[in-house]
Scaffold this motif. Structure first.
Motif, PDB file in Angstrom:
ATOM      1  N   ASP A 126       4.588 -32.395 -28.580  1.00  0.00           N
ATOM      2  CA  ASP A 126       3.858 -31.297 -27.802  1.00  0.00           C
ATOM      3  C   ASP A 126       4.826 -30.241 -26.869  1.00  0.00           C
ATOM      4  N   ALA A 127       4.775 -28.934 -27.236  1.00  0.00           N
ATOM      5  CA  ALA A 127       5.911 -27.892 -26.674  1.00  0.00           C
ATOM      6  C   ALA A 127       5.902 -27.867 -25.112  1.00  0.00           C
ATOM      7  N   PHE A 128       4.498 -28.115 -24.717  1.00  0.00           N
ATOM      8  CA  PHE A 128       4.685 -28.202 -23.109  1.00  0.00           C
ATOM      9  C   PHE A 128       5.052 -29.346 -22.617  1.00  0.00           C
ATOM     10  N   ALA A 129       4.847 -30.492 -23.188  1.00  0.00           N
ATOM     11  CA  ALA A 129       5.630 -31.645 -22.661  1.00  0.00           C
ATOM     12  C   ALA A 129       7.128 -31.787 -22.952  1.00  0.00           C
ATOM     13  N   MET A 130       7.668 -30.983 -24.029  1.00  0.00           N
ATOM     14  CA  MET A 130       8.991 -30.888 -24.284  1.00  0.00           C
ATOM     15  C   MET A 130       9.560 -30.107 -23.360  1.00  0.00           C
ATOM     16  N   SER A 131       8.826 -29.001 -22.774  1.00  0.00           N
ATOM     17  CA  SER A 131       9.334 -27.835 -21.679  1.00  0.00           C
ATOM     18  C   SER A 131       9.410 -28.923 -20.177  1.00  0.00           C
ATOM     19  N   HIS A 132       8.354 -29.697 -20.061  1.00  0.00           N
ATOM     20  CA  HIS A 132       8.564 -30.553 -18.802  1.00  0.00           C
ATOM     21  C   HIS A 132       9.724 -31.633 -19.055  1.00  0.00           C
ATOM     22  N   ALA A 133       9.927 -32.014 -20.264  1.00  0.00           N
ATOM     23  CA  ALA A 133      10.925 -33.167 -20.247  1.00  0.00           C
ATOM     24  C   ALA A 133      12.403 -32.662 -20.770  1.00  0.00           C
ATOM     25  N   PHE A 134      12.445 -31.325 -20.695  1.00  0.00           N
ATOM     26  CA  PHE A 134      13.672 -30.807 -21.118  1.00  0.00           C
ATOM     27  C   PHE A 134      15.071 -31.353 -20.778  1.00  0.00           C
ATOM     28  N   ILE A 135      15.073 -31.674 -19.496  1.00  0.00           N
ATOM     29  CA  ILE A 135      16.075 -32.214 -18.961  1.00  0.00           C
ATOM     30  C   ILE A 135      15.910 -34.013 -19.018  1.00  0.00           C
ATOM     31  N   ASP A 136      15.977 -34.413 -20.185  1.00  0.00           N
ATOM     32  CA  ASP A 136      15.369 -35.801 -20.477  1.00  0.00           C
ATOM     33  C   ASP A 136      15.680 -36.895 -19.508  1.00  0.00           C
ATOM     34  N   LYS A 137      16.958 -36.566 -18.915  1.00  0.00           N
ATOM     35  CA  LYS A 137      17.461 -37.978 -18.122  1.00  0.00           C
ATOM     36  C   LYS A 137      16.886 -37.817 -16.843  1.00  0.00           C
ATOM     37  N   LEU A 138      16.206 -36.344 -16.516  1.00  0.00           N
ATOM     38  CA  LEU A 138      15.550 -36.064 -15.360  1.00  0.00           C
ATOM     39  C   LEU A 138      14.007 -36.781 -15.559  1.00  0.00           C
ATOM     40  N   TYR A 139      13.300 -36.417 -16.724  1.00  0.00           N
ATOM     41  CA  TYR A 139      12.125 -37.008 -17.158  1.00  0.00           C
ATOM     42  C   TYR A 139      12.170 -38.645 -17.102  1.00  0.00           C
ATOM     43  N   PHE A 140      13.390 -39.100 -17.474  1.00  0.00           N
ATOM     44  CA  PHE A 140      13.530 -40.627 -17.612  1.00  0.00           C
ATOM     45  C   PHE A 140      13.379 -41.162 -16.088  1.00  0.00           C
ATOM     46  N   GLU A 141      13.758 -40.281 -15.113  1.00  0.00           N
ATOM     47  CA  GLU A 141      13.531 -40.641 -13.766  1.00  0.00           C
ATOM     48  C   GLU A 141      12.239 -40.774 -13.062  1.00  0.00           C
ATOM     49  N   GLU A 142      11.351 -40.296 -14.002  1.00  0.00           N
ATOM     50  CA  GLU A 142       9.880 -40.262 -13.561  1.00  0.00           C
ATOM     51  C   GLU A 142       9.488 -41.343 -13.844  1.00  0.00           C
ATOM     52  N   LEU A 143       9.988 -42.374 -14.707  1.00  0.00           N
ATOM     53  CA  LEU A 143       9.482 -43.562 -14.990  1.00  0.00           C
ATOM     54  C   LEU A 143       9.689 -44.615 -13.978  1.00  0.00           C
ATOM     55  N   PRO A 144       8.838 -45.603 -13.768  1.00  0.00           N
ATOM     56  CA  PRO A 144       9.112 -46.725 -13.033  1.00  0.00           C
ATOM     57  C   PRO A 144      10.300 -47.368 -12.852  1.00  0.00           C
ATOM     58  N   GLY A 284       1.874 -36.293 -24.511  1.00  0.00           N
ATOM     59  CA  GLY A 284       1.775 -35.757 -25.684  1.00  0.00           C
ATOM     60  C   GLY A 284       3.291 -35.810 -26.485  1.00  0.00           C
ATOM     61  N   LEU A 285       3.951 -36.806 -26.288  1.00  0.00           N
ATOM     62  CA  LEU A 285       5.329 -37.018 -27.040  1.00  0.00           C
ATOM     63  C   LEU A 285       5.087 -37.978 -28.005  1.00  0.00           C
ATOM     64  N   PHE A 286       5.185 -37.621 -29.339  1.00  0.00           N
ATOM     65  CA  PHE A 286       4.679 -38.196 -30.541  1.00  0.00           C
ATOM     66  C   PHE A 286       5.868 -38.934 -30.920  1.00  0.00           C
ATOM     67  N   PHE A 287       7.108 -38.556 -31.085  1.00  0.00           N
ATOM     68  CA  PHE A 287       8.325 -39.205 -31.467  1.00  0.00           C
ATOM     69  C   PHE A 287       9.340 -39.449 -30.566  1.00  0.00           C
ATOM     70  N   VAL A 288       9.785 -40.484 -29.979  1.00  0.00           N
ATOM     71  CA  VAL A 288      10.763 -40.841 -28.814  1.00  0.00           C
ATOM     72  C   VAL A 288      11.508 -41.978 -29.164  1.00  0.00           C
ATOM     73  N   GLY A 289      12.776 -41.629 -28.733  1.00  0.00           N
ATOM     74  CA  GLY A 289      13.803 -42.887 -28.536  1.00  0.00           C
ATOM     75  C   GLY A 289      13.886 -43.737 -27.259  1.00  0.00           C
ATOM     76  N   LEU A 290      14.069 -44.762 -27.185  1.00  0.00           N
ATOM     77  CA  LEU A 290      14.242 -45.741 -25.971  1.00  0.00           C
ATOM     78  C   LEU A 290      15.726 -46.252 -26.207  1.00  0.00           C
TER      79      LEU A 290
END
Length: 350
Positions: A126-144, A284-290
């Protein structure tokens, strides 16, 4: 279905996850387009246009390399299509890998994809989710925090020194924006070159410091998720251990010479997936690598996760059939629900 893959640039794209997915979509009879991130055309009185290369019918190849070489070497004039001609746009360019002279390319793919998404095309992720998670290391910090190593994001040296002391005088420094293991440093008790490293990283933006996990010497594990679940095909899970043969190298990126190995899927990995998945599905993140070390998630890749191109070589399925079938189902749901499902809902619908 008509599906278009957005990559950085057709002429420079290596054979990787994007290409193996493209090949599978082609082999399943879909109309496949591929375009560079610089090939969008916007006019305010018309649907979004895309200048694409259409993969020709009846290509003759015996390997993914031959397939991609034929696509790249096709001298046909690019085809201009509009969003009306398209069912799916799969964003596969990695903004963090763009060169300094292509800063325009970092945000443009996601920005134009948001507009195409609003015109009714299914966009993955989802493009809006990608915008939110654009800095993926900061998106990572939103996780528990329970599934992550201790960390700090800052541009202040005093903060880093204090953190270094708190985590036992051993930490990993890396730029907040970046990928592929580039500019990642291990700082030990001697603080060797810390000032120089900090100056280099902070000149690029924010710096993230993580506590060092000794288990990283055994490598890390890339777990590929689809629709918030571990990608699975023929009873096998898309779980790849990445190990660097150089004992002095703590990074395990395949791009830096690490080797891919088959590995077991553990209860600790499942717990990380269970905790991470609800947010990925909601966004809305369909394809993700952990990327996981033992019982800790050290990184998340939502922009352009890779790894599928290594699977067959280590005795796993290539998993591409499962991915393309999932997209086919989404198009069926889209039709059955008369285009009323939100993109982010459809993007992670199983």
């Amino acid at each position: 279905m008509n599906i278009c893959f957005v990559i950085s640039a057709i002429e420079n794209e290596p054979v990787g996850t994007s290409v193996v997915l493209m090949k599978k979509a082609y082999e399943r009879g879909h109309t496949v387009y591929v375009m560079g991130v610089g090939d969008f055309v916007f006019h305010h009185d018309a649907p979004m246009s895309l200048r694409c290369k259409k993969v020709k019918k009846n290509l003759d190849y015996t390997s993914v390399t031959e397939f991609w070489t034929q696509v790249q070497e096709d001298s046909s004039k690019p085809k201009v299509i509009t969003s009306k001609d398209l069912d799916v746009l799969f964003l596969r360019n990695n903004p963090t890998e763009e060169a300094d002279d292509r800063q325009w390319a970092e945000h443009s793919g996601i920005a134009f994809a948001r507009m195409i998404q609003q015109e009714g095309v299914l966009v993955l992720n989802d493009a809006f989710a990608m915008s939110h998670a654009f800095i993926d290391k900061l998106y990572f910090e939103e996780l528990p925090s329970v599934i992550k190593p201790d960390s700090i994001v800052t541009r202040n040296m005093d903060d880093l020194i204090k953190f270094w002391e708190e985590v036992g005088k051993k930490m990993v420094l890396k730029p907040l924006e970046g990928s592929g293991g580039q500019n990642v440093y291990l700082i030990g008790k001697d603080k060797k070159n810390l000032n120089q490293i900090f100056e280099t990283l902070s000149s690029q933006g924010y710096v993230i410091a993580q506590e060092f996990l000794p288990e990283v010497s055994k490598g890390d594990v890339r777990v590929i998720l689809m629709n918030g679940k571990v990608l699975e095909e023929d009873g096998e899970k898309a779980v790849i251990r990445r190990v660097n043969s150089d004992k002095d190298e703590f990074r395990s990126n395949l791009a830096l010479g690490a080797k891919a190995e088959k590995t077991k899927y553990t209860k600790a990995m499942q717990r990380i997936v269970d905790i991470t998945a609800p947010k990925l599905i909601k966004d809305g993140l369909f394809f993700v690598g952990l990327d996981i070390v033992e019982d800790k998630l050290i990184e998340i890749n939502v922009l352009s996760p890779g790894g599928l191109d290594y699977c067959e070589a280590i005795g796993l399925p290539d998993f591409t059939t499962t991915v393309i079938k999932a997209i086919e189902r989404k198009m069926e749901y889209k039709k059955l629900y008369h285009n009323t499902l939100e993109n982010k809902v459809l993007a992670t619908m199983d």
